[in-house]
Write a protein that holds these residues in place. Sequence first.
Motif, PDB file in Angstrom:
ATOM      1  N   ASP A  44      -8.020 -22.380  32.132  1.00  0.00           N
ATOM      2  CA  ASP A  44      -7.232 -22.084  30.935  1.00  0.00           C
ATOM      3  C   ASP A  44      -7.728 -22.872  29.736  1.00  0.00           C
ATOM      4  OD1 ASP A  44      -5.501 -20.149  31.583  1.00  0.00           O
ATOM      5  OD2 ASP A  44      -3.972 -21.504  32.400  1.00  0.00           O
ATOM      6  N   THR A  46      -7.779 -22.365  25.109  1.00  0.00           N
ATOM      7  CA  THR A  46      -7.648 -21.539  23.916  1.00  0.00           C
ATOM      8  C   THR A  46      -8.345 -22.278  22.787  1.00  0.00           C
ATOM      9  OG1 THR A  46      -5.477 -20.960  24.710  1.00  0.00           O
ATOM     10  CG2 THR A  46      -6.004 -20.295  22.466  1.00  0.00           C
ATOM     11  N   ALA A  58     -10.275 -17.425  24.075  1.00  0.00           N
ATOM     12  CA  ALA A  58      -9.382 -18.017  25.073  1.00  0.00           C
ATOM     13  C   ALA A  58      -9.806 -17.494  26.432  1.00  0.00           C
ATOM     14  CB  ALA A  58      -7.943 -17.645  24.779  1.00  0.00           C
ATOM     15  N   SER A  59      -9.389 -18.179  27.490  1.00  0.00           N
ATOM     16  CA  SER A  59      -9.827 -17.753  28.819  1.00  0.00           C
ATOM     17  C   SER A  59      -9.383 -16.313  29.112  1.00  0.00           C
ATOM     18  CB  SER A  59      -9.307 -18.714  29.880  1.00  0.00           C
ATOM     19  OG  SER A  59      -8.067 -19.238  29.517  1.00  0.00           O
ATOM     20  N   ALA A  60      -8.246 -15.896  28.541  1.00  0.00           N
ATOM     21  CA  ALA A  60      -7.747 -14.544  28.790  1.00  0.00           C
ATOM     22  C   ALA A  60      -8.696 -13.479  28.246  1.00  0.00           C
ATOM     23  CB  ALA A  60      -6.363 -14.375  28.160  1.00  0.00           C
ATOM     24  N   GLU A 133     -12.972 -28.501  30.257  1.00  0.00           N
ATOM     25  CA  GLU A 133     -12.274 -27.675  31.256  1.00  0.00           C
ATOM     26  C   GLU A 133     -13.281 -26.873  32.080  1.00  0.00           C
ATOM     27  OE1 GLU A 133      -9.043 -27.491  32.187  1.00  0.00           O
ATOM     28  OE2 GLU A 133      -8.824 -29.238  30.880  1.00  0.00           O
TER      29      GLU A 133
END
Lengths: 183, 180
Positions: A44, A46, A58-60, A133
């Motif tokens: 995750d 952003t 963002a990871s999405a 991350e």
Amino acid sequence: MKRGILGIIPLLLFMAVAGYFALGLTRYDPDQLDAARLNQPVPDFTTPALKADRPGLASADLKGEPQLLNVFASWCVPCRAEHPLITRLAESGITVNGLNWKDDPVAARAWLAELGDPYTRIGADASGRAGIELGVYGVPETYVIDAGGVIRFRHAGPLQERHLRDEILPLLARLRAETASRP
Amino acid sequence: MIRSAATRLLPVLLLAAALLAWPSAHAVQPDEILDDPALESRARDLSAGLRCLVCQNQSIDDSNASLARDLRLIVRQRLLAGDDDAAVLRYVTDRYGDYVLLKPPVDSRTWLLWGAPAILVALGLLIMWTWLRPAAAGTEAAPQPLSAEERRRARRLLPGKGGADRTSPPHIAGGKENNP
């Protein structure tokens, strides 16, 4: 006779240790560390947009189709070296996302203005936390992410022709086939 | 007039002592240090065991790399968030793998590394034991009696005894050099 056999034990030991060292010295590349996040979903994060006319990252966003994530910075000379290859990948229709890592946004925008901007999305990761991350330990790094958002490949260091030919392009082709065959 | 050796050596000794007593180079900046000394000391211990991935033979506690600073700050944030030491290390290894640990954990890939000293000592003892035992215990095979042919040769070579063939080759024992 017994002594004869025992006598070669030091030699055998030496050969085993020397062989082990030889393997370690030749096969292990200190610039290409194991990626702990390999074969795991993108963690995750952003990041805000670097440029006004381009969305942030963002990871999405890293889902839906096989795509690349390129971690770059304007202060990084190898990034400049690999930039033409990244541009060529983007021009061939592959989605290439950028993560601008530990960089000054003004310098990064100037860098892109000078060299061209091949990225679909660019996240400004000034603090470097999004990169951490992911397990980024230097720039450039390039990730291949599959349609399910799983990291399938990571290359640390500037991309070269052979990385595209031998690893990235075949993997992308395989991932596309995987995606197409899924119901 | 002549200064004693001690007086001349004093500045050298003082300098050496100062250099030895100097804290080894740490990269921790004042703004990173936590207010709670207990937490800060845990952070220092943890940082000393985490590899800086930029300059790979330094810990993040020693490295001036900017990624090392980020990781030092992360270690402190995790501690402030209430993580125990193992959880802090897991946070970092989740992202960077076991390679960040300067002391690798014992697992299926590293047991040989950790076990090698014990294995080598055991092997050395085994070899020593096998080699030295016969001599020490005096169990060396008893000498075989000489055959008739060997007896003849010995008689030829050794002077004085038997004396059958005194004419043959020069004496081995009894030469000038051997007689003081």
